[in-house]
Scaffold this motif. Structure first.
Motif, PDB file in Angstrom:
ATOM      1  N   UNK A 101     -11.328  -9.847 -11.067  1.00  0.00           N
ATOM      2  CA  UNK A 101      -9.865  -9.845 -11.251  1.00  0.00           C
ATOM      3  C   UNK A 101      -9.277  -8.492 -10.858  1.00  0.00           C
ATOM      4  N   UNK A 102      -9.943  -7.406 -11.260  1.00  0.00           N
ATOM      5  CA  UNK A 102      -9.482  -6.071 -10.875  1.00  0.00           C
ATOM      6  C   UNK A 102      -9.597  -5.869  -9.366  1.00  0.00           C
ATOM      7  N   UNK A 103     -10.656  -6.411  -8.776  1.00  0.00           N
ATOM      8  CA  UNK A 103     -10.867  -6.342  -7.327  1.00  0.00           C
ATOM      9  C   UNK A 103      -9.707  -7.024  -6.589  1.00  0.00           C
ATOM     10  N   UNK A 104      -9.332  -8.194  -7.057  1.00  0.00           N
ATOM     11  CA  UNK A 104      -8.236  -8.926  -6.419  1.00  0.00           C
ATOM     12  C   UNK A 104      -6.896  -8.220  -6.614  1.00  0.00           C
ATOM     13  N   UNK A 105      -6.644  -7.735  -7.805  1.00  0.00           N
ATOM     14  CA  UNK A 105      -5.388  -7.037  -8.093  1.00  0.00           C
ATOM     15  C   UNK A 105      -5.288  -5.749  -7.283  1.00  0.00           C
ATOM     16  N   UNK A 106      -6.374  -5.014  -7.214  1.00  0.00           N
ATOM     17  CA  UNK A 106      -6.400  -3.780  -6.436  1.00  0.00           C
ATOM     18  C   UNK A 106      -6.156  -4.072  -4.955  1.00  0.00           C
ATOM     19  N   UNK A 107      -6.756  -5.150  -4.447  1.00  0.00           N
ATOM     20  CA  UNK A 107      -6.552  -5.534  -3.048  1.00  0.00           C
ATOM     21  C   UNK A 107      -5.099  -5.857  -2.750  1.00  0.00           C
ATOM     22  N   UNK A 108      -4.458  -6.571  -3.654  1.00  0.00           N
ATOM     23  CA  UNK A 108      -3.030  -6.862  -3.484  1.00  0.00           C
ATOM     24  C   UNK A 108      -2.206  -5.580  -3.562  1.00  0.00           C
ATOM     25  N   UNK A 109      -2.637  -4.650  -4.403  1.00  0.00           N
ATOM     26  CA  UNK A 109      -1.960  -3.357  -4.494  1.00  0.00           C
ATOM     27  C   UNK A 109      -2.048  -2.583  -3.187  1.00  0.00           C
ATOM     28  N   UNK A 110      -3.204  -2.630  -2.538  1.00  0.00           N
ATOM     29  CA  UNK A 110      -3.362  -1.962  -1.241  1.00  0.00           C
ATOM     30  C   UNK A 110      -2.396  -2.576  -0.225  1.00  0.00           C
ATOM     31  N   UNK A 111      -2.277  -3.899  -0.235  1.00  0.00           N
ATOM     32  CA  UNK A 111      -1.346  -4.563   0.687  1.00  0.00           C
ATOM     33  C   UNK A 111       0.089  -4.122   0.428  1.00  0.00           C
ATOM     34  N   UNK A 112       0.501  -4.078  -0.824  1.00  0.00           N
ATOM     35  CA  UNK A 112       1.870  -3.672  -1.170  1.00  0.00           C
ATOM     36  C   UNK A 112       2.122  -2.229  -0.735  1.00  0.00           C
ATOM     37  N   UNK A 113       1.151  -1.353  -0.964  1.00  0.00           N
ATOM     38  CA  UNK A 113       1.310   0.046  -0.564  1.00  0.00           C
ATOM     39  C   UNK A 113       1.403   0.157   0.952  1.00  0.00           C
ATOM     40  N   UNK A 114       0.588  -0.592   1.666  1.00  0.00           N
ATOM     41  CA  UNK A 114       0.640  -0.517   3.130  1.00  0.00           C
ATOM     42  C   UNK A 114       1.940  -1.094   3.682  1.00  0.00           C
ATOM     43  N   UNK A 115       2.502  -2.076   3.013  1.00  0.00           N
ATOM     44  CA  UNK A 115       3.824  -2.569   3.428  1.00  0.00           C
ATOM     45  C   UNK A 115       4.877  -1.483   3.249  1.00  0.00           C
ATOM     46  N   UNK A 116       4.776  -0.735   2.156  1.00  0.00           N
ATOM     47  CA  UNK A 116       5.698   0.388   1.932  1.00  0.00           C
ATOM     48  C   UNK A 116       5.491   1.476   2.988  1.00  0.00           C
ATOM     49  N   UNK A 117       4.244   1.749   3.335  1.00  0.00           N
ATOM     50  CA  UNK A 117       3.952   2.746   4.375  1.00  0.00           C
ATOM     51  C   UNK A 117       4.524   2.291   5.716  1.00  0.00           C
ATOM     52  N   UNK A 118       4.391   1.011   6.025  1.00  0.00           N
ATOM     53  CA  UNK A 118       4.950   0.489   7.281  1.00  0.00           C
ATOM     54  C   UNK A 118       6.471   0.661   7.307  1.00  0.00           C
ATOM     55  N   UNK A 119       7.104   0.434   6.174  1.00  0.00           N
ATOM     56  CA  UNK A 119       8.553   0.618   6.084  1.00  0.00           C
ATOM     57  C   UNK A 119       8.924   2.092   6.298  1.00  0.00           C
ATOM     58  N   UNK A 120       8.174   2.993   5.683  1.00  0.00           N
ATOM     59  CA  UNK A 120       8.426   4.428   5.852  1.00  0.00           C
ATOM     60  C   UNK A 120       8.151   4.871   7.295  1.00  0.00           C
ATOM     61  N   UNK A 121       7.121   4.316   7.904  1.00  0.00           N
ATOM     62  CA  UNK A 121       6.817   4.648   9.302  1.00  0.00           C
ATOM     63  C   UNK A 121       7.932   4.159  10.224  1.00  0.00           C
TER      64      UNK A 121
END
Length: 140
Positions: A101-121
């Motif tokens: 469960x933590x693995x899945x939640x962390x993976x979704x967190x990485x996706x959300x952070x990378x979406x934010x990075x793409x927006x900043x880029x």
């Protein structure tokens, strides 16, 4: 270089979405087929570790802003934690379920952070384009 970082970040987002799809693909199967499907998921995860490490280097070179660089570094650390979360709690019983469960939640967190990075880029690329357009419009 900011444009390269934007493209690279979008590529990583696509790989992260694919990774989530591969996890789901493995979860809905049974027996030996399930193991084969999760091998594909694990292989793509290994590549994501490499791609996010390169993303951190590109962020440092492209200089899209401190927030984008720090978030890229954070997502790189989080993707490295994925293996520990998937296997560190064992594979059986409640601890194994908590780890997955933590693995899945962390993976979704990485996706959300990378979406934010793409927006900043994207903002950094747009600011650079606006600066060039202004320089053309108002000669010095």
């Amino acid at each position: 270089m900011k444009l390269v970082f934007l493209g690279w970040t979008r590529f990583v987002v696509i790989l992260l979405v694919l990774q989530i799809g591969l996890a789901g693909w493995g979860a809905v199967s049974t027996g030996g087929e399930r193991i084969e499907r999760f091998i594909v998921h694990a292989g793509n995860g290994g590549m994501l570790m490499f791609w996010l490490l390169i993303s951190t280097v590109l962020a440092l070179i492209a200089r899209p802003g401190l927030k984008a660089v720090l978030l890229t570094a954070l997502s790189t650390f989080m993707i490295w934690m994925q293996g520990a979360l998937a296997y560190g709690f064992g594979t059986d019983g409640v601890p194994g379920g908590v780890g997955i469960a933590l693995h899945a939640t962390n993976g979704l967190g990485v996706l959300v952070i990378q979406l934010a990075v793409a927006r900043l880029a994207k903002r950094a690329v747009d600011a650079k384009r606006a600066e060039k357009a202004l320089a053309k419009a108002v000669p010095a």
